[in-house]
Design a protein around this motif. Structure first.
Motif, PDB file in Angstrom:
ATOM      1  N   ALA A 207       0.832  -1.213   0.000  1.00 40.96           N
ATOM      2  CA  ALA A 207       0.000   0.000   0.000  1.00 40.96           C
ATOM      3  C   ALA A 207       0.863   1.258   0.000  1.00 40.96           C
ATOM      4  O   ALA A 207       0.553   2.245  -0.690  1.00 40.96           O
ATOM      5  CB  ALA A 207      -0.944  -0.018   1.195  1.00 40.96           C
TER       6      ALA A 207
ATOM      7  N   CYS B  94       2.027   5.478  -2.651  1.00 39.56           N
ATOM      8  CA  CYS B  94       1.733   6.775  -2.030  1.00 39.56           C
ATOM      9  C   CYS B  94       2.965   7.669  -2.047  1.00 39.56           C
ATOM     10  O   CYS B  94       3.401   8.171  -0.999  1.00 39.56           O
ATOM     11  CB  CYS B  94       1.239   6.578  -0.596  1.00 39.56           C
ATOM     12  SG  CYS B  94      -0.284   5.627  -0.449  1.00 39.56           S
TER      13      CYS B  94
ATOM     14  N   TRP C 210     -10.824   5.143 -10.409  1.00 30.03           N
ATOM     15  CA  TRP C 210     -10.926   5.619  -9.030  1.00 30.03           C
ATOM     16  C   TRP C 210     -10.256   6.982  -8.842  1.00 30.03           C
ATOM     17  O   TRP C 210     -10.541   7.683  -7.871  1.00 30.03           O
ATOM     18  CB  TRP C 210     -10.330   4.605  -8.076  1.00 30.03           C
ATOM     19  CG  TRP C 210     -11.135   3.334  -7.997  1.00 30.03           C
ATOM     20  CD1 TRP C 210     -12.370   3.118  -8.535  1.00 30.03           C
ATOM     21  CD2 TRP C 210     -10.769   2.107  -7.369  1.00 30.03           C
ATOM     22  NE1 TRP C 210     -12.789   1.834  -8.278  1.00 30.03           N
ATOM     23  CE2 TRP C 210     -11.829   1.196  -7.555  1.00 30.03           C
ATOM     24  CE3 TRP C 210      -9.647   1.690  -6.655  1.00 30.03           C
ATOM     25  CZ2 TRP C 210     -11.805  -0.102  -7.056  1.00 30.03           C
ATOM     26  CZ3 TRP C 210      -9.608   0.384  -6.156  1.00 30.03           C
ATOM     27  CH2 TRP C 210     -10.677  -0.499  -6.351  1.00 30.03           C
ATOM     28  N   GLY C 211      -9.374   7.339  -9.752  1.00 27.78           N
ATOM     29  CA  GLY C 211      -8.735   8.648  -9.673  1.00 27.78           C
ATOM     30  C   GLY C 211      -9.411   9.696 -10.529  1.00 27.78           C
ATOM     31  O   GLY C 211      -8.856  10.788 -10.705  1.00 27.78           O
TER      32      GLY C 211
ATOM     33  N   GLY D  59      -5.550   7.617  -8.355  1.00 26.82           N
ATOM     34  CA  GLY D  59      -6.332   6.386  -8.207  1.00 26.82           C
ATOM     35  C   GLY D  59      -5.523   5.198  -7.747  1.00 26.82           C
ATOM     36  O   GLY D  59      -6.051   4.298  -7.081  1.00 26.82           O
TER      37      GLY D  59
ATOM     38  N   ARG E 282      -3.428   4.995  -5.462  1.00 30.07           N
ATOM     39  CA  ARG E 282      -3.369   4.929  -3.996  1.00 30.07           C
ATOM     40  C   ARG E 282      -4.480   4.030  -3.462  1.00 30.07           C
ATOM     41  O   ARG E 282      -4.260   3.234  -2.540  1.00 30.07           O
ATOM     42  CB  ARG E 282      -3.488   6.336  -3.398  1.00 30.07           C
ATOM     43  CG  ARG E 282      -2.339   7.255  -3.763  1.00 30.07           C
ATOM     44  CD  ARG E 282      -2.595   8.695  -3.330  1.00 30.07           C
ATOM     45  NE  ARG E 282      -1.504   9.584  -3.731  1.00 30.07           N
ATOM     46  CZ  ARG E 282      -0.512   9.960  -2.949  1.00 30.07           C
ATOM     47  NH1 ARG E 282      -0.453   9.531  -1.703  1.00 30.07           N
ATOM     48  NH2 ARG E 282       0.439  10.764  -3.399  1.00 30.07           N
ATOM     49  N   TYR E 283      -5.668   4.149  -4.044  1.00 30.07           N
ATOM     50  CA  TYR E 283      -6.785   3.309  -3.618  1.00 30.07           C
ATOM     51  C   TYR E 283      -6.584   1.864  -4.078  1.00 30.07           C
ATOM     52  O   TYR E 283      -6.941   0.915  -3.371  1.00 30.07           O
ATOM     53  CB  TYR E 283      -8.093   3.875  -4.170  1.00 30.07           C
ATOM     54  CG  TYR E 283      -8.360   5.304  -3.753  1.00 30.07           C
ATOM     55  CD1 TYR E 283      -8.695   5.612  -2.436  1.00 30.07           C
ATOM     56  CD2 TYR E 283      -8.240   6.350  -4.666  1.00 30.07           C
ATOM     57  CE1 TYR E 283      -8.921   6.930  -2.038  1.00 30.07           C
ATOM     58  CE2 TYR E 283      -8.461   7.670  -4.284  1.00 30.07           C
ATOM     59  CZ  TYR E 283      -8.791   7.943  -2.971  1.00 30.07           C
ATOM     60  OH  TYR E 283      -9.020   9.239  -2.584  1.00 30.07           O
ATOM     61  N   VAL E 284      -6.013   1.715  -5.273  1.00 29.18           N
ATOM     62  CA  VAL E 284      -5.695   0.363  -5.746  1.00 29.18           C
ATOM     63  C   VAL E 284      -4.692  -0.298  -4.812  1.00 29.18           C
ATOM     64  O   VAL E 284      -4.816  -1.492  -4.475  1.00 29.18           O
ATOM     65  CB  VAL E 284      -5.146   0.415  -7.186  1.00 29.18           C
ATOM     66  CG1 VAL E 284      -4.655  -0.970  -7.625  1.00 29.18           C
ATOM     67  CG2 VAL E 284      -6.217   0.911  -8.149  1.00 29.18           C
TER      68      VAL E 284
ATOM     69  N   LEU F  53      -4.236   0.212  -1.614  1.00 24.76           N
ATOM     70  CA  LEU F  53      -4.922  -0.193  -0.385  1.00 24.76           C
ATOM     71  C   LEU F  53      -5.749  -1.448  -0.593  1.00 24.76           C
ATOM     72  O   LEU F  53      -5.756  -2.363   0.242  1.00 24.76           O
ATOM     73  CB  LEU F  53      -5.806   0.946   0.110  1.00 24.76           C
ATOM     74  CG  LEU F  53      -5.095   2.165   0.721  1.00 24.76           C
ATOM     75  CD1 LEU F  53      -6.094   3.290   0.958  1.00 24.76           C
ATOM     76  CD2 LEU F  53      -4.410   1.782   2.031  1.00 24.76           C
ATOM     77  N   ALA F  54      -6.466  -1.519  -1.731  1.00 23.79           N
ATOM     78  CA  ALA F  54      -7.321  -2.672  -2.008  1.00 23.79           C
ATOM     79  C   ALA F  54      -6.497  -3.945  -2.198  1.00 23.79           C
ATOM     80  O   ALA F  54      -6.816  -5.005  -1.646  1.00 23.79           O
ATOM     81  CB  ALA F  54      -8.175  -2.405  -3.247  1.00 23.79           C
TER      82      ALA F  54
END
Length: 436
Positions: free
Chosen positions: A74, A78, A152-153, A160, A162-164, A166-167
């Motif tokens: 994750a 970032c 997502w971005g 986006g 960053r969310y990928v 985390l997932a």
């Protein structure tokens, strides 16, 4: 499968195309940590082989490694976007070093646990076939990560991703701790401990093991050295600069590749139990050679869907490599037991991983330079025709050459089913008598 491959599906898209990091620096950032990773693998293998806990030799490390990998993955996505491209590149390299250290803690004991599950010659192939199938199913999501990053971005994949991250980190955590909780180790192997250097020496001087390593490294050199070229050929030739379409098509292409490999795993297993592991793997590698030979005609803007033909032909051959190669490694552990009197799946799995990762590290470093040598310029939207031609030729001929060499080396691999049964009977005569 996400631990091992997800970085390669996003690194150049985000850090080169999105953040402007020099591709040569990215090559080093992906390659150097794998060299460090390769050096730590044998140490981890020997450490795991010598571990004695009430939870086993492997499971505690699998749990710890999964947790650390999830966190590090994750954080990789970032980066401080206000930094210069060079500083961002250094951030990426540092995070990848930490990530692959955590990956070693997980993957070496996890791989050894898989080698220990059965002693049956053909069942080993079936066990690895199940692993290949589940890895293929999981890998179908790899191609979707860039698409999700864009979605997502809100069109900005740097945001986006960053969310990928985390997932995917959450997915790594959940899937990684499953074998630590639910698998049970074979606790019957009570044996003396062995120090690192004698263990390492006994491993690297095992001739069938060296042949298997040579085969695997040749395959990795052939495929991964030019693997990123597919992204650039698609972006600047097949789809003429439309990154959104490239991302979606890459997702579809990954589905075709994984499904083709999964669909033929049962046939691969059947053939291997009938004609032998060596002959089956040679056939699979020759299919990969033929597949890349079609890329010159199949990667074309006139019909982008034709590239699926190349991928569908290559997938079964690569499935052979992952399934049968691991099964052969379990057989080699039997030969080692005959020579040393010890079961050392951890060291063999780690040393095999060490060689593979060293090969990957080398190809990752070269891939960045090869992109530069081809004449590619990330600052322009339309690449010159000669640059595209260089990429297409390299993408075709390098895999064909190295994978052909791998098939040739495999001809000299000596362990057959008959030989493994003889070795097992010598090591465990009481079990052989019971079988009779």
């Amino acid at each position: 499968v996400y631990m091992a491959n997800a970085l390669n599906y996003l690194a150049f898209q985000i850090y080169n195309m999105g953040l402007g990091v020099d591709p040569r620096m990215l090559g080093w950032a992906l390659g150097l940590p794998r060299i460090w990773d390769a050096l730590t693998d044998p140490l981890m293998g020997n450490f795991s082989d010598n571990t004695r806990t009430r939870f086993g030799r492997r499971r505690p490390y699998i749990l710890i490694g999964a947790i650390l990998c999830a966190i590090m993955f994750a954080l990789i996505w970032c980066p401080p976007t206000g930094w210069s491209p060079t500083a961002i590149g250094w951030y990426f390299m540092g995070m990848v070093f930490l990530y692959y250290t955590a990956y070693t803690v997980f993957v070496v004991p996890w791989g050894a646990l898989g080698l220990e599950l059965t002693t049956d010659y053909n069942e080993r192939t079936r066990v690895q076939a199940y692993r290949t199938v589940f890895q293929g199913i999981g890998a179908m999501g790899l191609g979707a990560m860039w698409v999700l990053a864009q979605k997502w971005g809100g069109g900005n994949d740097v945001v986006g991703v960053r969310y990928v991250g985390l997932a995917v980190g959450a997915l790594i955590l959940v899937c990684g701790i499953v074998p630590a909780i639910f698998c049970r180790e074979n606790m019957e192997h009570e044996q003396s401990k062995i120090s690192f250097w004698p263990a390492f020496k006994a491993t690297i001087f095992n001739k069938p093991f060296l042949l298997l390593i040579a085969v695997t490294i040749c395959v990795f050199l052939g495929i991964f050295m030019v693997n990123t070229f597919a992204l650039y050929i698609g972006t600047y030739y097949v789809f003429e600069g439309d990154k959104g379409l490239v991302a979606k098509f890459g997702m579809y292409a990954n589905w075709v590749f994984q499904l083709a490999g999964i669909a033929l795993v049962p046939l691969i297993t059947f053939i291997a139990t009938r004609v032998g592991k060596k002959a089956t793997l040679i056939g699979g590698l020759l299919l990969v050679v033929f597949a890349y030979g079609t890329s010159w005609w199949c990667y074309t803007p006139k019909n982008p869907w034709l590239q699926m033909v190349t991928l569908a032909l290559a997938a079964p051959g690569m499935a052979c490599m992952w399934t049968i190669g691991s099964s052969m490694l379990a057989d080699i552990c039997d030969l080692d037991e005959k020579k040393t009197g010890l079961r050392r799946e951890g060291m063999f799995g780690a040393s095999y991983s060490w060689a593979c990762k060293a090969g990957i590290a080398f190809t990752m470093v070269l891939s960045g330079y090869m992109l530069e040598w081809s004449g590619f310029d990330a600052e322009v939207d339309v690449q010159p025709e000669e640059v595209i031609t260089h990429m297409r030729l390299l993408y075709m001929f390098i895999p064909m050459g190295f994978v052909s060499l791998a098939a040739l080396i495999l001809v000299f691999y000596p362990l057959s089913e008959k030989r493994i049964l003889e070795i097992q009977a010598e090591c465990h005569p009481e079990e052989a008598l019971n079988d009779e």
